[in-house]
Design an enzyme around this catalytic site. Structure first.
Site, PDB file in Angstrom:
ATOM      1  N   HIS A 200      35.497 -35.786   8.598  1.00 56.93           N
ATOM      2  CA  HIS A 200      35.865 -36.781   7.596  1.00 56.93           C
ATOM      3  C   HIS A 200      36.709 -36.147   6.489  1.00 56.93           C
ATOM      4  O   HIS A 200      37.124 -36.803   5.537  1.00 56.93           O
ATOM      5  CB  HIS A 200      34.552 -37.354   7.034  1.00 56.93           C
ATOM      6  CG  HIS A 200      34.701 -38.556   6.199  1.00 56.93           C
ATOM      7  ND1 HIS A 200      34.501 -38.545   4.845  1.00 56.93           N
ATOM      8  CD2 HIS A 200      35.048 -39.814   6.506  1.00 56.93           C
ATOM      9  CE1 HIS A 200      34.697 -39.760   4.367  1.00 56.93           C
ATOM     10  NE2 HIS A 200      35.041 -40.540   5.343  1.00 56.93           N
ATOM     11  N   LYS A 202      39.695 -34.486   4.355  1.00 60.00           N
ATOM     12  CA  LYS A 202      41.111 -34.807   4.177  1.00 60.00           C
ATOM     13  C   LYS A 202      41.694 -33.776   3.234  1.00 60.00           C
ATOM     14  O   LYS A 202      41.487 -33.845   2.029  1.00 60.00           O
ATOM     15  CB  LYS A 202      41.277 -36.196   3.553  1.00 60.00           C
ATOM     16  CG  LYS A 202      40.445 -37.308   4.185  1.00 60.00           C
ATOM     17  CD  LYS A 202      39.548 -37.939   3.168  1.00 60.00           C
ATOM     18  CE  LYS A 202      38.538 -38.941   3.675  1.00 60.00           C
ATOM     19  NZ  LYS A 202      38.403 -39.246   5.036  1.00 60.00           N
ATOM     20  N   ASP A 207      51.949 -23.443   3.334  1.00 54.47           N
ATOM     21  CA  ASP A 207      52.420 -22.054   3.147  1.00 54.47           C
ATOM     22  C   ASP A 207      51.307 -21.136   2.636  1.00 54.47           C
ATOM     23  O   ASP A 207      51.586 -20.141   1.966  1.00 54.47           O
ATOM     24  CB  ASP A 207      53.594 -21.988   2.140  1.00 54.47           C
ATOM     25  CG  ASP A 207      54.858 -22.636   2.695  1.00 54.47           C
ATOM     26  OD1 ASP A 207      54.893 -22.970   3.896  1.00 54.47           O
ATOM     27  OD2 ASP A 207      55.803 -22.818   1.913  1.00 54.47           O
ATOM     28  N   HIS A 414      38.231 -46.250  -2.838  1.00 54.90           N
ATOM     29  CA  HIS A 414      37.765 -45.259  -1.857  1.00 54.90           C
ATOM     30  C   HIS A 414      37.538 -43.895  -2.529  1.00 54.90           C
ATOM     31  O   HIS A 414      37.339 -42.885  -1.857  1.00 54.90           O
ATOM     32  CB  HIS A 414      38.861 -45.171  -0.771  1.00 54.90           C
ATOM     33  CG  HIS A 414      38.506 -44.480   0.483  1.00 54.90           C
ATOM     34  ND1 HIS A 414      39.162 -43.365   0.933  1.00 54.90           N
ATOM     35  CD2 HIS A 414      37.577 -44.739   1.420  1.00 54.90           C
ATOM     36  CE1 HIS A 414      38.659 -42.966   2.087  1.00 54.90           C
ATOM     37  NE2 HIS A 414      37.691 -43.783   2.408  1.00 54.90           N
ATOM     38  N   LYS A 416      36.137 -40.584  -4.396  1.00 53.87           N
ATOM     39  CA  LYS A 416      34.935 -39.779  -4.141  1.00 53.87           C
ATOM     40  C   LYS A 416      34.929 -38.585  -5.091  1.00 53.87           C
ATOM     41  O   LYS A 416      35.249 -37.469  -4.704  1.00 53.87           O
ATOM     42  CB  LYS A 416      34.933 -39.287  -2.679  1.00 53.87           C
ATOM     43  CG  LYS A 416      34.902 -40.436  -1.658  1.00 53.87           C
ATOM     44  CD  LYS A 416      35.407 -39.995  -0.326  1.00 53.87           C
ATOM     45  CE  LYS A 416      35.697 -41.125   0.640  1.00 53.87           C
ATOM     46  NZ  LYS A 416      34.986 -42.371   0.521  1.00 53.87           N
ATOM     47  N   ASP A 421      30.027 -33.692 -18.331  1.00 51.40           N
ATOM     48  CA  ASP A 421      30.587 -33.197 -19.587  1.00 51.40           C
ATOM     49  C   ASP A 421      31.202 -31.811 -19.402  1.00 51.40           C
ATOM     50  O   ASP A 421      31.893 -31.321 -20.292  1.00 51.40           O
ATOM     51  CB  ASP A 421      29.524 -33.190 -20.699  1.00 51.40           C
ATOM     52  CG  ASP A 421      28.214 -32.595 -20.237  1.00 51.40           C
ATOM     53  OD1 ASP A 421      27.612 -33.128 -19.281  1.00 51.40           O
ATOM     54  OD2 ASP A 421      27.790 -31.580 -20.810  1.00 51.40           O
TER      55      ASP A 421
HETATM   56  C1  NAG Z   1      32.759 -44.379   4.110  1.00 52.35           C
HETATM   57  O1  NAG Z   1      31.846 -45.354   4.385  1.00 52.35           O
HETATM   58  C2  NAG Z   1      32.394 -46.556   4.886  1.00 52.35           C
HETATM   59  C3  NAG Z   1      31.301 -47.542   5.033  1.00 52.35           C
HETATM   60  O2  NAG Z   1      30.286 -47.037   5.830  1.00 52.35           O
HETATM   61  C4  NAG Z   1      33.032 -46.334   6.211  1.00 52.35           C
HETATM   62  O3  NAG Z   1      33.633 -47.534   6.672  1.00 52.35           O
HETATM   63  C5  NAG Z   1      34.094 -45.330   6.022  1.00 52.35           C
HETATM   64  O4  NAG Z   1      34.607 -44.998   7.298  1.00 52.35           O
HETATM   65  C6  NAG Z   1      33.542 -44.099   5.349  1.00 52.35           C
HETATM   66  N1  NAG Z   1      34.643 -43.338   5.026  1.00 52.35           N
HETATM   67  C7  NAG Z   1      35.345 -42.957   5.995  1.00 52.35           C
HETATM   68  C8  NAG Z   1      36.811 -42.994   5.771  1.00 52.35           C
HETATM   69  O5  NAG Z   1      34.796 -42.660   7.030  1.00 52.35           O
END
Ligand code: NAG
Ligand code: NAG
Ligand code: NAG
Ligand code: NAG
Ligand code: NAG
Length: 488
Positions: A200, A202, A207, A414, A416, A421
């Protein structure tokens, strides 16, 4: 989980040999201990010591940080002129009444490709950068299409390596085919077999000098229709070398299809939550490290993503702001269902023991799991101003026009990240158990508390992003009587 020790020992020897050849040429400020190149390294270090003033770190190196026989001087510092920039994708049509803006992720990826001279390594979940892949006719796919075209062109000229989660049947593979045919090297990582998770992560390493890390997938919607946040760091070979090790782990798994245990020492790192890399970021003295999940992918010295999150929370003194798409104290995808409350417990604990103010900004869209809300309401019930208990939750909704509603899996926040502080934490994982136990993800953790520089810290910039979103018209407080059906 499968491991194959004998095979991996062979691979280890081979890998050390290759590494030593490569490192001898590449040798720069970030020294990596490899027993097989000890003589070379010592010579290089002698030169390095002569040329580079060293800032010593107060932290002792952890005993686990190096499994090879050659020990490095403690508290390795880096004098690269690292420049960090927060980058965002703001979905088409979203408007904030705020002066807080950042360059786009599209701009960051474009810059990185323009800077690339020798290599581009990308860790990715899936690839859908064109209208063709999504079966749409959206003009806003143009940015993704431009990225793909540019990357295909680069693939013929320099080393482009892509580690991607093994595509499932029916998942579009046009982008990967194009890149493969253009000369890119692609390895699929079969996370389902390896850990029952997905890749998952990214991030980009260019370089071995510039990096990008953040929430955006290699998806055209991540540039124009989904709200994303990441960081790009330019001219920072010490950090890029360390992220490169996480990439090499995926690259290795793409071929071996089994997880080494322990990982060969070439994957080890000296930089973690206890002994972060000391470097100047935007001319500000900073402590930085990269965390990784799942724990089985962490070579010696690497802080796991979960440990990183828990320690950042522990370290907070006045507030913890969290912006994540999903938040669940459960193993979302496991059967049978399991409760998993490591993060949830930590939030309640610091909220209670240290009276730290906690804010969670969670995404709400058509595909939101209803199961999130009882748990979020439970967290938000830890609120009593009289006793200074102050945990609050808001839901962020990205509005969609009827036409935008037709774009599948778009119009959502989306992000994350977490900002306290003291610390900025920029990650790639949703916040439920699976993402820390079986799914591959990583995060950049920046600590500039020692800074006296007038430049804004990453922490203060990230705090401003959070406050902009939290106070915007797109977020709504979650209360005990919120009817979530009406909100999302
Ligand atoms: C994050 O959670 C969501 C909901 O479960 C899911 O659709 C998504 O795929 C997840 N993020 C990734 C890009 O996997
Ligand atoms: C935008 O912010 C300013 C200053 O905070 C405020 O005075 C103004 O009313 C806001 N406008 C809208 C449309 O929210
Ligand atoms: C890339 O192309 C080669 C043949 O040119 C093929 O053998 C290989 O499977 C392709 N890889 C991917 C990931 O599509
Ligand atoms: C990176 O360093 C080079 C060479 O010193 C410089 O020309 C370039 O502007 C720097 N890039 C950034 C984004 O600071
Ligand atoms: C951040 O750095 C300060 C000193 O530079 C240190 O005391 C603190 O423990 C660090 N915080 C984290 C979470 O690493």
């Amino acid at each position: 989980m499968k491991t194959d020790i004998a095979y991996n020992q062979l691979v280890d020897v081979e890998r050390r040999r290759q590494e030593s050849n490569r490192k001898a040429q590449l040798y720069s400020r970030c020294v990596i201990a490899l027993a097989t190149v000890a003589t070379l390294l010592l010579a290089a270090m002698a030169i390095y010591n002569l040329l580079t003033p060293r800032v010593s770190s107060p932290h002792p190196a952890p005993s686990s940080s190096s499994s090879s026989s050659l020990r490095l001087p403690k508290g390795e510092s880096c004098s690269d002129p690292c420049k960090i920039v927060l980058v965002e994708s703001i979905p088409e049509g979203l408007e904030f009444n705020s002066s807080t803006t950042h360059p786009s992720i599209f701009q960051a990826w474009t810059n990185l490709m323009a800077e690339a001279r020798s290599s581009v390594d990308i860790a990715s979940f899936y690839w859908t950068l064109t209208n063709e892949d999504t079966g749409t006719h959206e003009p806003t796919a143009n940015q993704g299409e431009t990225i793909l075209k540019t990357l295909a062109k680069l693939s013929g000229k320099l080393s482009v390596r892509i580690a991607v989660n093994t595509p499932q049947k029916g998942q579009p593979q046009g982008d990967l085919r194009l890149l493969n045919n253009s000369g890119a090297n692609i390895r699929t990582v079969n996370m389902r077999e390896l850990t029952s998770g997905v890749l998952h992560t990214k991030f980009w390493v260019v370089d071995k000098k510039h990096i990008y890390i953040g929430s955006a997938n290699m998806d055209w919607r991540s540039l124009t229709q989904v709200k994303e946040l990441g960081a790009v760091v330019y001219n920072c070979s010490c950090l890029a070398t360390d992220l490169g090790k996480i990439f090499e782990a995926y690259w290795f798994l793409g071929e071996s299809q089994s997880i080494p245990s322990p990982w060969p020492s070439s994957f080890s790192t000296l930089y973690n939550k206890d002994t972060p890399l000391q470097l100047p970021l935007n001319n500000t003295p900073s402590s930085v490290y990269l965390s990784s999940s799942p724990p089985s992918f962490c070579a010696a010295g690497r802080t796991s993503d979960l440990q990183s999150i828990l320690s950042v929370m522990e370290d907070a003194e006045s507030f913890i702001y969290i912006a994540v798409m999903n938040y669940l104290p459960t193993m979302e995808f496991s059967h049978p269902k399991r409760y998993w409350a490591d993060i949830d417990t930590q939030l309640r604990r610091v909220g209670y023991e240290k009276r730290v103010k906690v804010r969670l900004l969670i995404s709400c869209w058509a595909s939101t799991q209803p199961m999130m809300f009882p748990f979020l309401k439970s967290l938000a019930s830890v609120y009593d101003p009289k006793s200074k208990l102050d945990i609050q939750v808001r839901l962020f909704v990205v509005p969609a026009s009827p036409k935008q509603k037709e774009i599948p899996f778009a119009r959502v926040n989306h992000n994350k990240y977490m900002v306290t502080d003291k610390i900025a934490y920029i990650g790639t994982s949703n916040w439920s158990g699976d993402y820390f136990v079986s799914t591959a993800g990583s995060a950049l953790v920046v600590n500039q508390t020692a800074s006296q520089s007038p430049e804004p810290t990453v922490q203060s910039q990230l705090q401003a992003v959070f406050e902009r979103d939290w106070n915007s018209e797109y977020s709504t407080p979650l209360t005990q009587d919120s009817n979530v059906k009406d909100l999302c």
